[in-house]
Design a protein around this motif. Structure first.
Motif, short mmCIF file in Angstrom:
data_model
loop_
_atom_site.label_atom_id
_atom_site.label_comp_id
_atom_site.label_asym_id
_atom_site.label_seq_id
_atom_site.Cartn_x
_atom_site.Cartn_y
_atom_site.Cartn_z
N TYR A 88 0.86 -1.12 -0.04
CA TYR A 88 0.01 0.01 0.15
C TYR A 88 0.94 1.21 0.04
N ARG A 89 0.47 2.11 -0.84
CA ARG A 89 1.14 3.61 -0.85
C ARG A 89 0.97 4.49 0.11
N ASN A 90 -0.35 4.26 0.73
CA ASN A 90 -0.76 5.49 1.64
C ASN A 90 -2.17 4.97 2.13
N VAL A 91 -2.67 5.73 3.12
CA VAL A 91 -3.92 5.47 3.81
C VAL A 91 -4.80 6.57 3.56
N LEU A 92 -6.18 6.26 3.68
CA LEU A 92 -7.28 7.20 3.66
C LEU A 92 -8.02 7.00 4.84
N HIS A 93 -8.19 8.21 5.44
CA HIS A 93 -8.81 8.01 6.74
C HIS A 93 -10.24 8.94 6.49
N ILE A 94 -11.49 8.25 6.45
CA ILE A 94 -12.50 8.85 6.49
C ILE A 94 -13.41 8.62 7.41
N GLY A 95 -14.45 9.46 7.94
CA GLY A 95 -15.42 9.46 9.17
C GLY A 95 -16.67 9.84 8.84
N GLY A 96 -17.67 9.32 9.44
CA GLY A 96 -19.08 9.77 9.19
C GLY A 96 -19.92 9.63 10.47
N GLU A 97 -20.99 10.36 10.60
CA GLU A 97 -21.72 10.36 11.89
C GLU A 97 -22.68 8.94 11.90
N ILE A 98 -22.77 8.55 13.02
CA ILE A 98 -23.30 7.36 13.41
C ILE A 98 -24.50 6.84 12.77
N SER A 99 -25.23 7.99 12.57
CA SER A 99 -26.55 7.30 11.65
C SER A 99 -26.21 7.27 10.08
N ALA A 115 -12.07 0.54 -6.06
CA ALA A 115 -11.54 1.78 -6.80
C ALA A 115 -10.00 2.17 -6.46
N ILE A 116 -9.37 1.96 -5.26
CA ILE A 116 -8.25 2.58 -5.08
C ILE A 116 -7.39 1.52 -4.17
N PRO A 117 -7.20 0.46 -4.90
CA PRO A 117 -6.62 -0.60 -4.38
C PRO A 117 -5.06 -0.37 -3.84
N SER A 118 -4.45 0.59 -4.04
CA SER A 118 -3.17 1.13 -3.49
C SER A 118 -3.23 1.90 -2.00
N HIS A 119 -4.58 2.04 -1.73
CA HIS A 119 -4.56 2.84 -0.36
C HIS A 119 -5.30 1.84 0.73
N ALA A 120 -4.77 1.87 1.79
CA ALA A 120 -5.42 1.44 2.88
C ALA A 120 -6.73 2.18 3.31
N ILE A 121 -7.79 1.79 4.11
CA ILE A 121 -8.83 2.55 4.37
C ILE A 121 -9.05 2.31 5.72
N SER A 259 -6.16 15.82 -2.70
CA SER A 259 -5.12 14.92 -3.53
C SER A 259 -6.10 14.28 -4.64
N VAL A 260 -5.33 13.79 -5.53
CA VAL A 260 -5.92 13.08 -6.76
C VAL A 260 -6.80 11.84 -6.12
N GLU A 261 -6.25 11.19 -5.04
CA GLU A 261 -6.85 10.01 -4.66
C GLU A 261 -8.04 10.42 -3.76
N LEU A 262 -7.85 11.50 -2.97
CA LEU A 262 -9.07 11.78 -2.39
C LEU A 262 -10.34 12.28 -3.11
N GLN A 263 -9.86 12.99 -4.30
CA GLN A 263 -10.98 13.43 -5.24
C GLN A 263 -11.61 12.25 -5.84
N GLN A 264 -10.88 11.13 -6.05
CA GLN A 264 -11.23 9.96 -6.57
C GLN A 264 -12.32 9.12 -5.79
N ALA A 265 -11.79 9.24 -4.42
CA ALA A 265 -12.56 8.67 -3.43
C ALA A 265 -14.07 9.50 -3.31
N PHE A 266 -13.98 10.76 -3.50
CA PHE A 266 -15.49 11.30 -3.58
C PHE A 266 -16.20 10.86 -4.65
N ASP A 267 -15.40 10.89 -5.74
CA ASP A 267 -16.30 10.49 -7.01
C ASP A 267 -17.19 9.06 -6.56
N VAL A 268 -16.51 8.23 -5.89
CA VAL A 268 -16.75 6.77 -5.47
C VAL A 268 -18.09 7.17 -4.74
#
Length: 286
Positions: A88-99, A115-121, A259-268
């Motif tokens: 893995y090249r990097n890590v994506l850290h994402i969060g969301g409200e409980i509901s 979609a982004i196999p190069s990044h851990a989640i 980043s490019v990967e973050l925008q890709q994550a948003f598209d997903v």
């Protein structure tokens, strides 16, 4: 600054004295005192006033609690993520409200893996205020919240414009269940329905309130996507002439972390939202 200095400072705050902190950390009181002096020297201010009762924080000490916690949280996050997993090249850290954790966050993570196999989640759920604090500290790359608090450098995008509608279990509409959907909802609800502002049953988590009603009867306010399948099947029914409330969902991220990967994550994420209209929390009333 040595992370152990911040850790020692917070332990003194929790313990109430240098003696108790020394016992907890298995250090001598002399070592604890030396750490406090070192920290105060680096910050050029007094953090504690010592007396017979223990150690009392100065105004500067009170202010430093926030920074000390941030230092430790950032350090612990680094220890969790490094070294990176092999492959893995990097890590994506994402969060969301409980509901939002099921199905939105769950489906987002599933799609990101493809979609982004190069990044851990790294995904986490929590209340909006804590998620935004972590976002500001750089511990999260992006967060999904209901009520954003703006600060410089924060990018805010409205993803969804949902409604909170009042529904009831068919044939068993009592009791009225109050669900706390946040400050804005609370103000609007209590103004529009003052006689229901103090209900006998209340929850601060929508999925629990929904399960309560499905199993035992009642009525309350829920997001349209969450209850639509129950409305379609006739298990729930809308309460006629009940006021509706707007309840948008926002995507937040710091522009400096873009980043490019973050925008890709948003598209997903946007694709996930388009393709998934059933947010019934995967619970069946049967």
């Amino acid at each position: 600054m040595d992370i152990e200095l911040a850790r020692t400072f917070l332990q003194i705050v929790r313990s109430g004295s240098l003696v108790a902190a020394a016992e907890h950390l298995h250090l001598t009181q002399t070592a604890i005192s030396a750490r406090v002096q070192n920290l105060e020297s680096q910050l050029n201010c007094k953090l504690f006033v010592r007396n017979r009762a223990g150690a009392r924080l100065t105004p500067d000490g009170e202010a430093f609690i926030v920074y000390a916690n941030q230092l430790l949280q950032t350090w612990e996050a680094a220890r969790r993520d490094l070294p990176l997993l092999e492959g893995y090249r990097n890590v994506l850290h994402i969060g969301g409200e409980i509901s939002l954790c099921n199905p939105l966050m769950l489906n987002w993570v599933r799609r990101l893996r493809l979609a982004i196999p190069s990044h851990a989640i790294r995904s986490q759920v929590g209340d909006g205020a804590s998620l935004q604090r972590q976002l500001e500290m750089g511990l999260l790359d992006a967060a999904l919240v209901y009520q954003p608090v703006y600060w410089p450098g924060l990018q805010v995008e409205q993803l969804l414009e949902e409604k909170l509608i009042q529904v009831r279990l068919a044939g068993q509409p009592e009791p009225y269940v109050y669900i706390d959907w946040g400050d804005d909802f609370r103000r609007q609800h209590d103004a529009a329905l003052p006689d229901q502002a103090k209900a006998a049953v209340g929850f601060n988590l929508g999925p629990l309130a929904l399960q309560f009603i499905l199993e035992g009867g009642g009525s309350g306010y829920f997001r349209t996507r969450v209850v639509q399948s129950y409305l379609d099947s006739g298990v729930l029914e809308r309460v006629e002439k009940a006021p509706e409330f707007s309840f948008p969902t926002y995507l937040l991220y710091a522009r400096e972390r873009d980043s490019v990967e973050l925008q890709q994550a948003f598209d997903v994420l946007r694709e996930v939202i388009k393709g998934d209209n059933d947010w019934s929390q995967r619970w069946s009333p049967l």
